[in-house]
Design a protein around this motif. Structure first.
Motif, PDB file in Angstrom:
ATOM      1  N   GLU A 183       7.273  -7.745   6.808  1.00 17.66           N
ATOM      2  CA  GLU A 183       8.820  -8.112   7.688  1.00 17.66           C
ATOM      3  C   GLU A 183       9.104  -9.656   7.255  1.00 17.66           C
ATOM      4  N   ALA A 184       8.479 -10.263   7.187  1.00 19.68           N
ATOM      5  CA  ALA A 184       9.415 -11.598   7.095  1.00 19.68           C
ATOM      6  C   ALA A 184      10.087 -11.843   5.942  1.00 19.68           C
ATOM      7  N   LEU A 185       9.236 -11.735   4.936  1.00 15.93           N
ATOM      8  CA  LEU A 185       9.040 -11.704   3.771  1.00 15.93           C
ATOM      9  C   LEU A 185      10.574 -11.859   3.270  1.00 15.93           C
ATOM     10  N   GLN A 186      10.607 -10.340   3.528  1.00 13.98           N
ATOM     11  CA  GLN A 186      11.506  -8.857   3.650  1.00 13.98           C
ATOM     12  C   GLN A 186      13.363 -10.209   3.817  1.00 13.98           C
ATOM     13  N   LYS A 187      13.049 -10.684   4.744  1.00 14.05           N
ATOM     14  CA  LYS A 187      14.577 -11.145   5.191  1.00 14.05           C
ATOM     15  C   LYS A 187      14.888 -11.797   4.315  1.00 14.05           C
ATOM     16  N   ASN A 188      14.021 -12.051   3.751  1.00 16.27           N
ATOM     17  CA  ASN A 188      14.498 -13.327   2.803  1.00 16.27           C
ATOM     18  C   ASN A 188      14.882 -12.757   1.177  1.00 16.27           C
ATOM     19  N   ASN A 189      13.997 -12.086   0.640  1.00 14.72           N
ATOM     20  CA  ASN A 189      13.903 -11.295  -0.099  1.00 14.72           C
ATOM     21  C   ASN A 189      14.215  -9.895  -0.710  1.00 14.72           C
ATOM     22  N   PRO A 190      15.184  -9.450  -0.333  1.00 15.79           N
ATOM     23  CA  PRO A 190      15.367  -7.886  -0.600  1.00 15.79           C
ATOM     24  C   PRO A 190      15.143  -6.924  -0.867  1.00 15.79           C
ATOM     25  N   GLY A 191      14.637  -7.170  -3.134  1.00 20.14           N
ATOM     26  CA  GLY A 191      13.727  -6.732  -3.448  1.00 20.14           C
ATOM     27  C   GLY A 191      12.738  -6.081  -3.190  1.00 20.14           C
ATOM     28  N   LEU A 192      12.203  -7.182  -2.435  1.00 15.89           N
ATOM     29  CA  LEU A 192      10.777  -6.513  -1.705  1.00 15.89           C
ATOM     30  C   LEU A 192      10.846  -5.063  -0.855  1.00 15.89           C
ATOM     31  N   LYS A 193       9.656  -3.946  -1.179  1.00 15.13           N
ATOM     32  CA  LYS A 193      10.411  -3.140  -0.705  1.00 15.13           C
ATOM     33  C   LYS A 193       8.724  -2.529  -0.251  1.00 15.13           C
ATOM     34  N   LEU A 194       8.528  -1.665   0.944  1.00 14.20           N
ATOM     35  CA  LEU A 194       7.153  -1.873   1.096  1.00 14.20           C
ATOM     36  C   LEU A 194       7.032   0.671   1.174  1.00 14.20           C
ATOM     37  N   VAL A 195       7.116   1.033   0.044  1.00 16.62           N
ATOM     38  CA  VAL A 195       7.609   1.887  -0.338  1.00 16.62           C
ATOM     39  C   VAL A 195       6.542   3.585   0.332  1.00 16.62           C
ATOM     40  N   SER A 196       4.902   3.154   0.721  1.00 17.30           N
ATOM     41  CA  SER A 196       3.918   3.608   1.893  1.00 17.30           C
ATOM     42  C   SER A 196       3.413   2.499   2.153  1.00 17.30           C
ATOM     43  N   LYS A 197       2.807   3.473   3.981  1.00 10.87           N
ATOM     44  CA  LYS A 197       1.906   3.154   4.621  1.00 10.87           C
ATOM     45  C   LYS A 197       1.222   4.121   5.193  1.00 10.87           C
ATOM     46  N   GLN A 198       0.101   3.318   4.947  1.00  8.26           N
ATOM     47  CA  GLN A 198      -0.823   5.353   5.446  1.00  8.26           C
ATOM     48  C   GLN A 198      -2.320   4.122   5.551  1.00  8.26           C
ATOM     49  N   ALA A 199      -3.076   5.060   6.608  1.00  5.03           N
ATOM     50  CA  ALA A 199      -4.403   4.663   6.937  1.00  5.03           C
ATOM     51  C   ALA A 199      -5.135   5.349   6.296  1.00  5.03           C
ATOM     52  N   ALA A 200      -6.129   4.686   5.836  1.00  3.27           N
ATOM     53  CA  ALA A 200      -7.378   4.610   4.508  1.00  3.27           C
ATOM     54  C   ALA A 200      -8.483   4.494   4.791  1.00  3.27           C
ATOM     55  N   ASP A 201      -8.586   3.869   6.136  1.00  2.79           N
ATOM     56  CA  ASP A 201      -9.568   3.797   7.546  1.00  2.79           C
ATOM     57  C   ASP A 201     -10.734   3.030   7.560  1.00  2.79           C
ATOM     58  N   PHE A 202     -10.997   2.089   6.402  1.00  3.17           N
ATOM     59  CA  PHE A 202     -11.519   1.723   5.154  1.00  3.17           C
ATOM     60  C   PHE A 202     -12.704   2.652   4.780  1.00  3.17           C
ATOM     61  N   ASP A 203     -11.852   3.515   4.851  1.00  5.98           N
ATOM     62  CA  ASP A 203     -12.899   4.486   3.168  1.00  5.98           C
ATOM     63  C   ASP A 203     -12.995   4.955   2.103  1.00  5.98           C
ATOM     64  N   ALA A 204     -13.764   4.892   1.184  1.00  6.89           N
ATOM     65  CA  ALA A 204     -12.652   4.679  -0.779  1.00  6.89           C
ATOM     66  C   ALA A 204     -12.741   5.802  -0.421  1.00  6.89           C
ATOM     67  N   ASP A 205     -12.845   6.915  -0.124  1.00  7.22           N
ATOM     68  CA  ASP A 205     -13.208   8.446  -0.781  1.00  7.22           C
ATOM     69  C   ASP A 205     -10.842   8.223   0.062  1.00  7.22           C
ATOM     70  N   LYS A 206     -11.102   7.968   0.962  1.00 10.10           N
ATOM     71  CA  LYS A 206      -9.407   8.775   2.100  1.00 10.10           C
ATOM     72  C   LYS A 206      -8.456   7.797   1.010  1.00 10.10           C
ATOM     73  N   ALA A 207      -9.035   6.347   1.293  1.00 15.08           N
ATOM     74  CA  ALA A 207      -7.908   5.735  -0.243  1.00 15.08           C
ATOM     75  C   ALA A 207      -7.789   6.210  -1.699  1.00 15.08           C
ATOM     76  N   PHE A 208      -8.924   6.521  -2.395  1.00 18.90           N
ATOM     77  CA  PHE A 208      -8.711   7.676  -4.130  1.00 18.90           C
ATOM     78  C   PHE A 208      -7.686   8.548  -3.562  1.00 18.90           C
ATOM     79  N   ASN A 209      -7.776   9.149  -2.261  1.00 19.22           N
ATOM     80  CA  ASN A 209      -6.729  10.510  -2.366  1.00 19.22           C
ATOM     81  C   ASN A 209      -5.769  10.061  -1.671  1.00 19.22           C
ATOM     82  N   ILE A 210      -4.792   9.174  -1.128  1.00 18.14           N
ATOM     83  CA  ILE A 210      -4.400   9.000  -0.665  1.00 18.14           C
ATOM     84  C   ILE A 210      -3.063   7.861  -1.766  1.00 18.14           C
TER      85      ILE A 210
END
Length: 337
Positions: A183-210
């Motif tokens: 968020e601090a980086l975004q203040k000076n760099n408006p072209g920096l976008k967070l397109v998704s934030k999801q919990a993969a729970d330290f799990d490779a299979d969940k991360a793969f699916n997401i």
């Protein structure tokens, strides 16, 4: 589970059984509870405790793994307390759910040492030894920003945040560090976008699916922050399956940064599939925890800090074979031998 993990589980069972049999003769019995042995990081932690105990013949070990279940961990720790162990080393699944048994240990006069993850109760732990997880998250955000600046000449691009297991101190603090810095980086760099934030729970299979779902929805993902290496391994697998894998340096390469330093992550770094891992060293960290237990039980209480951060190191393809990295320890490679 890998062959290494299978062998380690067998060793844990054997050591736990032998320790339980010999505990009546031991001067001091240490009870260990780790969150799971399905994760290479906790396999490394367990080895570190075993090595630490082996270096102190006046200590014995009773070893348990909760297999990722907080209720199981509560029951196992209660059993260790009822066996009147001399000390507990705990790697909590959940910072809050572990509190009642920690307080019960306190009431019984059993010192509690927490390792990698803490308990959410002030003053209930003799020592909480961890990596600075908030710093890991911050450095992950900065790494992505640096890579995007090299690519575009400025800090811009579309970023995904694959969170770790929220409710653990490690997962929560890594996410806090990443989000605050991003968020601090975004203040000076408006072209920096967070397109998704999801919990993969330290799990490779969940991360793969997401990641599979996100790649289908977005054609222009530049980078993925991963709460740990398992998340990253799952993300890389999804990228390959979607035919979106490009070599580092290619403008379409999806930048991958993660945390831990597991063997799989190191292998993927060498292949150019993961850009970097902020490596912890669970083996040496766990050995230090045992040293604190030894000191506490044998007159060295004054030397034990209440909270300590263990060193970490950014590992990339550029430095993975360097003397500094080797001195720090490629624990993931060591575990695979």
């Amino acid at each position: 589970m890998s062959k290494v993990g299978t062998r380690l589980v067998a060793a844990v069972i054997a050591i736990g059984s032998l320790s339980a049999v010999s505990s009546a003769q031991a001067a001091d019995v240490v009870g260990l509870s780790v969150a799971t042995l399905a994760n290479p990081f906790f396999q490394g932690m367990t080895r570190g405790v075993q090595d630490g105990i082996a270096a102190h013949p006046d200590l014995r070990l009773i070893n348990t793994s909760a297999n990722g279940d907080a209720n199981t961990q509560t029951n196992q720790v209660t059993d260790l307390i009822n066996q009147h162990v001399s000390a507990l080393i705990l790697n909590p699944i959940n910072a809050n759910s572990i509190v009642p048994v920690v307080k019960e240990a306190n009431r019984k006069g059993i010192p509690v040492f927490t390792l990698d993850r803490g308990a959410a109760c002030g003053g209930c732990q003799v020592n909480f030894l961890e990596t600075d997880n908030e710093a890991l998250g911050k450095e992950g955000a900065d790494f992505i920003a640096d890579q995007l600046k090299q690519r575009y000449g400025s800090i811009k691009g579309n970023v995904v945040d694959l969170e770790g297991l929220l409710g653990t101190t490690a997962g929560d603090e890594r996410e806090k560090g990443f989000s605050t810095e991003f968020e601090a980086l975004q203040k000076n760099n408006p072209g920096l976008k967070l397109v998704s934030k999801q919990a993969a729970d330290f799990d490779a299979d969940k991360a793969f699916n997401i990641t599979t779902q996100l790649l289908a929805a977005h054609s222009d993902i530049d980078a993925i922050f991963n709460g740990n290496d398992d998340n990253a391994v799952g993300a890389v697998r999804a990228i390959r399956q979607a035919n979106r894998a490009e070599p580092i340096g290619n403008p379409k390469h999806i930048i991958i940064i993660s945390i831990d330093g597991t063997e799989q992550a190191l292998s993927d770094i060498r292949k150019g599939q993961i850009d970097g891992t902020l490596s912890q060293n669970p083996v040496t960290m766990a050995e230090q925890s045992v040293k604190y237990v030894e000191a506490y039980l044998h007159g060295g209480k004054a030397s034990i800090p209440a909270h300590q951060f263990w060193p970490h190191m950014l590992i990339t393809k550029a430095n993975i074979d360097s003397a500094d990295v080797k001195a720090y320890g490629l624990w993931g490679d060591e575990m695979s031998k």
